[in-house]
Every structure is written in structure tokens, then in C-alpha cells.
Motif scaffolding. Structure first.
Motif, PDB file in Angstrom:
ATOM      1  N   ILE A   1       0.813  -1.227  -0.137  1.00 47.62           N
ATOM      2  CA  ILE A   1      -0.055   0.258  -0.046  1.00 47.62           C
ATOM      3  C   ILE A   1       0.965   1.311  -0.336  1.00 47.62           C
ATOM      4  N   THR A   2       0.584   2.338  -0.762  1.00 49.97           N
ATOM      5  CA  THR A   2       1.340   3.421  -0.844  1.00 49.97           C
ATOM      6  C   THR A   2       0.463   4.509  -1.154  1.00 49.97           C
ATOM      7  N   ASN A   3       0.622   5.633  -0.568  1.00 55.87           N
ATOM      8  CA  ASN A   3       0.002   7.082  -0.745  1.00 55.87           C
ATOM      9  C   ASN A   3       1.089   7.987  -1.583  1.00 55.87           C
ATOM     10  N   GLY A   4       1.721   7.419  -2.261  1.00 55.58           N
ATOM     11  CA  GLY A   4       2.501   8.129  -3.175  1.00 55.58           C
ATOM     12  C   GLY A   4       4.039   8.699  -2.450  1.00 55.58           C
ATOM     13  N   SER A   5       3.787   8.968  -1.201  1.00 55.62           N
ATOM     14  CA  SER A   5       4.961   9.526  -0.805  1.00 55.62           C
ATOM     15  C   SER A   5       5.777   8.418   0.204  1.00 55.62           C
ATOM     16  N   ALA A   6       4.846   7.473   0.954  1.00 53.64           N
ATOM     17  CA  ALA A   6       5.389   6.457   1.645  1.00 53.64           C
ATOM     18  C   ALA A   6       4.562   5.236   1.151  1.00 53.64           C
ATOM     19  N   HIS A   7       5.288   4.161   1.481  1.00 53.87           N
ATOM     20  CA  HIS A   7       4.368   2.664   1.283  1.00 53.87           C
ATOM     21  C   HIS A   7       5.102   1.649   2.501  1.00 53.87           C
ATOM     22  N   LYS A   8       4.154   0.605   2.397  1.00 55.23           N
ATOM     23  CA  LYS A   8       4.409  -0.367   3.410  1.00 55.23           C
ATOM     24  C   LYS A   8       4.112  -1.744   2.741  1.00 55.23           C
ATOM     25  N   PRO A   9       4.903  -2.722   2.805  1.00 55.29           N
ATOM     26  CA  PRO A   9       4.698  -4.011   2.251  1.00 55.29           C
ATOM     27  C   PRO A   9       3.819  -4.928   3.332  1.00 55.29           C
ATOM     28  N   TYR A  10       3.222  -5.923   2.789  1.00 54.39           N
ATOM     29  CA  TYR A  10       2.525  -6.818   3.600  1.00 54.39           C
ATOM     30  C   TYR A  10       2.739  -8.173   3.287  1.00 54.39           C
ATOM     31  N   GLY A  11       2.442  -9.197   4.299  1.00 56.26           N
ATOM     32  CA  GLY A  11       2.200 -10.649   3.723  1.00 56.26           C
ATOM     33  C   GLY A  11       3.694 -11.008   3.240  1.00 56.26           C
ATOM     34  N   LEU A  12       3.679 -12.447   2.779  1.00 53.35           N
ATOM     35  CA  LEU A  12       4.772 -13.048   2.246  1.00 53.35           C
ATOM     36  C   LEU A  12       5.432 -12.465   1.426  1.00 53.35           C
ATOM     37  N   LEU A  13       4.650 -12.142   0.308  1.00 60.89           N
ATOM     38  CA  LEU A  13       5.482 -11.347  -0.689  1.00 60.89           C
ATOM     39  C   LEU A  13       6.083 -10.034  -0.324  1.00 60.89           C
ATOM     40  N   GLY A  14       5.560  -9.312   0.681  1.00 61.17           N
ATOM     41  CA  GLY A  14       6.080  -7.949   1.088  1.00 61.17           C
ATOM     42  C   GLY A  14       7.617  -7.660   1.181  1.00 61.17           C
ATOM     43  N   PRO A  15       8.200  -8.932   1.644  1.00 58.78           N
ATOM     44  CA  PRO A  15       9.734  -8.648   1.756  1.00 58.78           C
ATOM     45  C   PRO A  15      10.677  -8.624   0.336  1.00 58.78           C
ATOM     46  N   ARG A  16       9.767  -9.256  -0.582  1.00 59.66           N
ATOM     47  CA  ARG A  16      10.572  -9.350  -2.215  1.00 59.66           C
ATOM     48  C   ARG A  16       9.818  -8.078  -2.930  1.00 59.66           C
ATOM     49  N   ALA A  17       8.904  -7.291  -2.123  1.00 61.05           N
ATOM     50  CA  ALA A  17       8.177  -6.390  -3.216  1.00 61.05           C
ATOM     51  C   ALA A  17       8.715  -5.004  -2.953  1.00 61.05           C
ATOM     52  N   SER A  18       8.714  -4.241  -4.154  1.00 60.04           N
ATOM     53  CA  SER A  18       9.129  -2.826  -4.003  1.00 60.04           C
ATOM     54  C   SER A  18       8.146  -2.065  -4.860  1.00 60.04           C
ATOM     55  N   LEU A  19       8.353  -0.668  -4.874  1.00 61.35           N
ATOM     56  CA  LEU A  19       7.641   0.097  -6.117  1.00 61.35           C
ATOM     57  C   LEU A  19       8.648   0.731  -6.768  1.00 61.35           C
ATOM     58  N   ARG A  20       8.360   0.610  -8.169  1.00 61.97           N
ATOM     59  CA  ARG A  20       9.557   0.971  -9.002  1.00 61.97           C
ATOM     60  C   ARG A  20       9.769   2.530  -9.040  1.00 61.97           C
ATOM     61  N   LYS A  21       8.509   3.347  -9.011  1.00 62.85           N
ATOM     62  CA  LYS A  21       8.943   4.760  -8.872  1.00 62.85           C
ATOM     63  C   LYS A  21       9.698   5.326  -9.846  1.00 62.85           C
ATOM     64  N   ALA A  22       9.649   5.077 -11.207  1.00 64.37           N
ATOM     65  CA  ALA A  22      10.441   5.590 -12.523  1.00 64.37           C
ATOM     66  C   ALA A  22      10.110   7.016 -12.510  1.00 64.37           C
TER      67      ALA A  22
END
Length: 347
Positions: free
Chosen positions: A94-115
Motif C-alpha cells: 500500500i502506498t500514498n505516493g510518498s510512503a509505502h508499506k509492504p504486507y504478507g509473504l510477498l512483502g519482503p520481496r516487493a518494492s515500487l519501481r517509482k520511475a
């Protein structure tokens, strides 16, 4: 139905079977991007962004989600859609555009690209077989929300798997566990369908991940459902506790490699031989992966970790079974005390 796609008697009264694959060896790749509704989206860029999103196991993937313009207050929620899951949804990020928070089993391997400032695309690293599926990028703006659905495809292949106790011995849960034990997961219908288009012909019905049971036929014959047109024969949904079938497993590339140690060896001697080479007896999925993705070809039967004896053929020839199609041949599950075979090791 008979117990196998092919059954041939060889010398010493041992039999071997092989899943048939046609020469078209294109890797399974699937990823489509579709909107969650037919209405025109207000905030999110409508597809297509990418034609495909695919990656092998162990690779990385970026699932595209781009904003057309930003509301003053909003959040973007990424969710993995799992129809068989009960309870709370499987939130990834979940992200609000300025901050984000990962969840669950996929969370540790997830990030936002932010190109760029409008980019809410999700990046997944070190992909696993279970990561394949449908993902929802949902923009929430007060009482308004809209979303796009992205399907992530893991490059891989389907192989049939049977219990050492014989044909049609797995409940649904046992089939699911058997695939995991052989470096795979239960296949989806789309994965089985793709395998059929690439040449899989198999006369035993097997469980799929959604609890349905099917078998793929390219060469119709009386013993495999009758003289119907080629296709996927279906038993539909079955009782996951009472009904018993084989399994169709899905696997992908591995980080290690398979190699052969010559025999003759008993099963116990094969275990020690692999350990002496710094490895262990290969899993069935690992042997199929080496055959499919590395074109591994060896004309000698070898023990695998599940007690079966198999050998991979990419270049069919008369002295290696005589079948004109490539495939992984199997002698089934002979007595572990027999000193007749080598060993396929994985390191």
C-alpha cells in the motif's frame, strides 16, 4: 483409460513410459493486462502498458500501474488475487505516493519501481513458482476506486506425476504435497492447456490447483477416452478428500544443475554417490527442468530422490527407447535393492 501415454516392454521384462512432447519447445509464457471493468478509467492509465509480464523462477518482474493524474488524497493498494483463498485479501503493498508499506509473504520481496512521479508499478524479486497469478492495482480516492488486473506468468513447464503406490492414489492435498516435494506446484488449467498445445499427451487424469481433474490428449485412441477430437479431457471438480487421481505439476528453471553418475547402483548406493559428488539425488521436477530448459539428454536410466528411475531425451534415437518424440522416460519405481541403474544428481 490405460495407465500411461505409452507403454513398451523392454528386455528383462521392465517397462518404461514417457510423457510425449512435440518438437515445438516454446517456453510457457503468459501475462495479460486487462481492466477490472469496461468503464473508462479516470485515474489509472488503461492497458496495454506492456504486452507481457513474464519471468523465470528466481528472476524479477515489474507489474505496470501508471497514474494518468493524481487526486489530492489517494492510496494505491496492490493485492494478489487468489480465488481459492478464504478470509482476508492477500495485500502485497500500500502506498500514498510518498510512503509505502509492504504486507504478507510477498512483502519482503516487493518494492515500487517509482520511475517517475506517476508510477505505482510493483516490482517483485527472486520470483517463486507460487508468485504466478493475477494481481490487482487499485487506486482509492475517498469513495471512488478503480483498478487494473495484471497476470504474472512464470516461465515453466508441466509434467505428469504418479504415486509410487500406483495409478490414481493421490487425494487433492496429497497431489499438492507431491508436486512441492518434486520441486513444483500443482498446475493451473492454463498451464496444462499450454503444455497440451506444445505436445503433452498423457492418458492419466490428474489434479489441478483449482481442484478440477483433467488429462491432455493429442492422439485420440480408444483406451484414452475414445475417438474424440484432440483436446483436454475433463472430469470437472472432484471431491478433494474422497477422490483419488494423479497430479499435473508445474516447475521452472533451477539455480543448480543435474548431472549423471554411472552405475550400476542400488538406490542407497546412488544416494551416497551423489553425496560424494557434493550433491544429492535430483527431484523429478529438477530433471524435467534440466531437460526442458538446458536440453539435457542422457540415454541411461538413473535413480531419482523419490525412488523412481528416469532418463531425459532431447534427441530421440532408436537405441534410447525408440520413441520419435523427446521426453523424460520412466521405468517407474523398481525395487531399491536392484543394482541396475546410475544416478541423476543435483548440485
Amino acid at each position: 483409460m490405460n495407465c500411461a501415454a505409452i507403454l513398451i516392454l523392454t528386455t528383462s521384462c521392465f517397462s518404461w513410459t514417457s510423457a510425449i512432447y512435440l518438437p515445438n519447445r516454446q517456453v510457457y509464457k503468459e501475462a495479460v493486462l486487462i481492466p477490472s471493468a469496461t468503464k473508462k478509467l479516470k485515474y489509472l492509465l488503461e492497458p496495454p502498458v506492456y504486452a507481457e509480464v513474464t519471468s523465470p523462477r528466481g528472476g524479477n518482474a515489474t507489474l505496470p500501474c501508471v497514474l494518468r493524474f493524481k487526486p489530492s488524497h489517494y492510496k494505491v493498494k496492490w493485492t494478489k488475487l487468489e480465488p481459492l483463498r478464504h478470509g482476508s485479501e492477500n495485500i502485497v503493498m500500500i502506498t500514498n505516493g510518498s510512503a509505502h508499506k509492504p504486507y504478507g509473504l510477498l512483502g519482503p520481496r516487493a518494492s515500487l519501481r517509482k520511475a517517475h512521479a506517476m508510477d505505482a508499478s510493483l516490482r517483485l524479486s527472486n520470483l517463486e513458482l507460487e508468485d504466478g497469478g493475477r494481481y490487482r492495482c487499485e487506486l482509492i480516492n475517498g469513495i471512488e476506486d478503480e483498478s487494473v488486473i495484471i497476470t504474472l506468468g512464470i516461465e515453466g513447464m508441466v509434467f505428469p506425476y504418479q504415486s509410487k503406490n500406483g495409478r490414481y492414489k493421490f487425494t487433492y492435498q496429497e497431489a499438492k504435497e507431491a508436486c512441492v516435494e518434486q520441486d513444483g506446484t500443482l498446475a493451473t488449467f492454463k498451464q496444462l492447456y499450454r503444455a497440451w498445445t506444445e505436445g503433452l499427451d498423457w492418458c492419466n487424469a490428474g489434479w489441478l490447483i483449482d481442484g478440477t481433474v483433467h488429462y491432455p490428449i493429442l492422439h485420440p485412441r480408444a483406451e484414452c477416452g475414445g475417438e474424440l477430437l484432440p483436446g483436454i479431457r475433463s472430469y470437472g471438480p472432484r471431491d478433494r478428500i474422497r477422490d483419488h487421481f494423479d497430479a499435473f505439476c508445474f516447475t521452472s528453471r533451477t539455480t543448480g544443475f543435474v548431472f549423471f553418475v554411472g552405475g550400476p547402483l542400488t538406490f542407497g548406493e546412488a544416494v551416497q554417490a551423489c553425496r560424494g559428488e557434493g550433491g544429492e539425488l535430483a527431484l523429478v521436477g529438477q530433471l524435467y527442468s534440466a531437460w526442458r530448459f538446458l536440453s539435457y539428454d542422457h540415454c541411461n536410466g538413473g535413480w531419482l530422490k523419490d525412488g523412481s528411475v528416469r532418463f531425459p531425451i532431447t534427441t530421440p534415437r532408436e537405441r534410447c527407447g525408440g520413441i520419435p518424440e523427446a521426453g523424460v522416460r520412466t521405468f517407474g519405481y523398481p525395487s531399491k535393492t536392484l543394482r541396475l541403474y546410475g544416478a541423476y544428481c543435483y548440485r
